[in-house]
Design an enzyme around this catalytic site. Structure first.
Site, PDB file in Angstrom:
ATOM      1  N   PRO A 227      40.212 -13.910  45.130  1.00  0.00           N
ATOM      2  CA  PRO A 227      40.542 -14.955  44.144  1.00  0.00           C
ATOM      3  C   PRO A 227      41.964 -14.750  43.591  1.00  0.00           C
ATOM      4  CG  PRO A 227      39.102 -13.329  43.155  1.00  0.00           C
ATOM      5  CD  PRO A 227      39.240 -12.930  44.589  1.00  0.00           C
ATOM      6  N   ASP A 401      44.823 -10.295  42.157  1.00  0.00           N
ATOM      7  CA  ASP A 401      43.406 -10.393  42.478  1.00  0.00           C
ATOM      8  C   ASP A 401      42.666 -10.430  41.144  1.00  0.00           C
ATOM      9  OD1 ASP A 401      40.739 -10.016  43.117  1.00  0.00           O
ATOM     10  OD2 ASP A 401      41.136  -8.523  44.676  1.00  0.00           O
ATOM     11  N   HIS A 402      42.076 -11.588  40.829  1.00  0.00           N
ATOM     12  CA  HIS A 402      41.485 -11.772  39.506  1.00  0.00           C
ATOM     13  C   HIS A 402      40.277 -10.864  39.262  1.00  0.00           C
ATOM     14  CE1 HIS A 402      41.285 -13.654  35.710  1.00  0.00           C
ATOM     15  NE2 HIS A 402      41.675 -14.862  36.069  1.00  0.00           N
ATOM     16  N   ARG A 403      39.751 -10.276  40.314  1.00  0.00           N
ATOM     17  CA  ARG A 403      38.636  -9.335  40.133  1.00  0.00           C
ATOM     18  C   ARG A 403      39.113  -8.012  39.525  1.00  0.00           C
ATOM     19  NH1 ARG A 403      36.728  -9.592  46.315  1.00  0.00           N
ATOM     20  NH2 ARG A 403      38.959  -9.119  46.454  1.00  0.00           N
TER      21      ARG A 403
END
Length: 429
Positions: A227, A401-403
């Protein structure tokens, strides 16, 4: 007993390899540990060593041929050893995909007879109609001869061929043209306007290199499942450019110099030490935070892109980083990097400023959590204290990386990086 030469995994991400060159020929003596071939992996050209003594009895995958990791590509054995069963079994296991000398090793184009044998329609297979096209299909002629006949107006139905089984081949058409028996293709009125026909092939299908295959696979793994989100910041590079000039003046006596990219690498490494949550890998069920900073630097090569790694970049001076980047980039373009020199990055940088690009977004290289896309420095008008002045500005876009990296964390990291580049004494001290 004969020794199987396998396509070995010469890089951590290698799934198949291509034989660039055999350094031994069939019948040559081979010693265990001796280099016998050059293999193109997904990142570099590596050397393949023999795992047994004897004679190179059979090459199963020729130069230019590819094979998955683990496949048998050659056999080493004694001079009088019967290897027929082993050779047949190896070819059967690989599906017979090895490229022989006539194809992978630069053999010439197929002859007229070979083309005819492969593609011609047999006389008995043509439709039993009385049309000219049906008659033409029953004529034995090679594809090349048919094309030349169409272009020159030679009627194949009036010719006898000199090829196998009376097949009409290229030399027959050339003889007919030389004898003046070629006829106009059509007697219908034609346009008086000139017709411009481009020369050469209409298109070319270029086989994928091992590097391009890996790039395609890795990007598919990244841009879909990861993401991404993007943060862009603009940096005043005036003082960084002054610092570069000062450093280069000192290094000039040693024949060395640094680039702005070297300063950016050093500043990024320092900023990552202050924001360790950005210096991380996503592992699926955990996040790995690194205590050391290893910066991957994207380098354009002939077949695509590779990222040599500057290890412990936060502990190295700018001049050291500059020399290391140039040395690794040079060997990357020659496909001479070792696997440990392009793996293990904790964060990456891609700089397209030297190509005239001012702003772009880069794709994260999993499992890394971020990458910087660096644009070029350009002179832009800026409002300062009620006055319009011209400043050297540069845009940096961070792919996150939004995680792993939230918006506030990414913004804080970029703010630190901006401050270091605008006041480079913070990283040069």
């Amino acid at each position: 007993m004969a020794t199987k030469v396998h396509m070995e995994a010469l890089s951590p991400t290698m799934e198949e390899g291509q034989v660039v060159k055999w350094l031994k020929s069939e019948g040559d003596d081979v010693t265990s540990g001796e280099i016998i071939a050059e293999i193109e992996t997904d990142k570099a050209t590596m050397e393949l060593t023999a795992r047994g003594d004897g004679v190179l009895r059979a090459i199963l995958v020729g130069e230019g041929g590819t094979a998955p990791v683990g496949d048998v590509i050659a056999l080493i054995g004694a001079v009088d050893e019967d290897i027929s069963e082993l050779q047949a079994a190896s070819l059967a296991a690989s599906g017979g995909n090895g490229v022989g000398a006539g194809e992978g090793e630069g053999g010439g184009a197929p002859s007229d007879a070979e083309l005819a044998a492969r593609t011609d329609v047999a006389a008995g297979e043509a439709p039993a109609s009385g049309s000219d096209s049906a008659i033409d299909r029953r004529i034995k002629a090679s594809p090349l001869a048919r094309r030349l006949a169409t272009e020159s107006g030679v009627e194949l139905s009036r010719m006898s061929g000199s090829g196998p089984a009376g097949r009409i081949v290229k030399r027959d058409i050339e003889a007919a043209i030389a004898a003046g028996t070629a006829a106009p293709i059509s007697t219908a009125p034609t346009s008086t306007l000139p017709v411009l026909v481009p020369s050469g092939a209409e298109f070319e299908d270029v086989p994928l290199s091992q590097m391009r295959k890996t790039i395609a696979r890795r990007l598919t793994e990244s841009i879909g499942p990861v993401p991404h989100f993007f943060l862009t910041i603009e940096v005043d590079m005036g003082r960084a450019m002054d610092a570069r000039r000062t450093i280069n003046a000192m290094l000039e006596r040693e024949g060395r110099k640094i680039s702005l990219n070297d300063l950016i690498i050093r500043a990024t490494a320092a900023a990552l030490k202050r924001h360790p949550a950005c210096n991380a890998h996503w592992l699926g069920d955990s996040i790995r935070l690194f205590n050391r900073v290893h910066i991957g630097v994207a380098v354009a090569v002939e077949d695509g892109l590779i990222t040599p790694v500057i290890r412990d970049a936060d502990l190295k001076g700018v001049a050291h980083i500059g020399a290391e980047v140039r040395e690794l980039a040079g060997r990357a373009r020659e496909k001479k990097l070792q696997p440990d020199e392009y793996t293990g990055a904790t964060f990456s940088i891609s700089n397209l400023g030297m190509f005239g690009i001012h702003e772009f977004t880069a794709v994260i290289n999993p499992p890394e959590a971020g990458i910087l896309a660096v644009g070029g420095v350009e002179e832009v008008p800026v409002a300062e204290a009620g006055q319009v002045v011209v400043r050297n500005r540069m845009k940096i876009t961070m792919s996150c990386d939004h995680r792993v990296i939230d918006g506030a964390l990414g913004a804080a990291f970029l703010a630190t990086l901006k401050g270091m580049l605008e006041e480079p004494t913070a990283i040069l001290a």
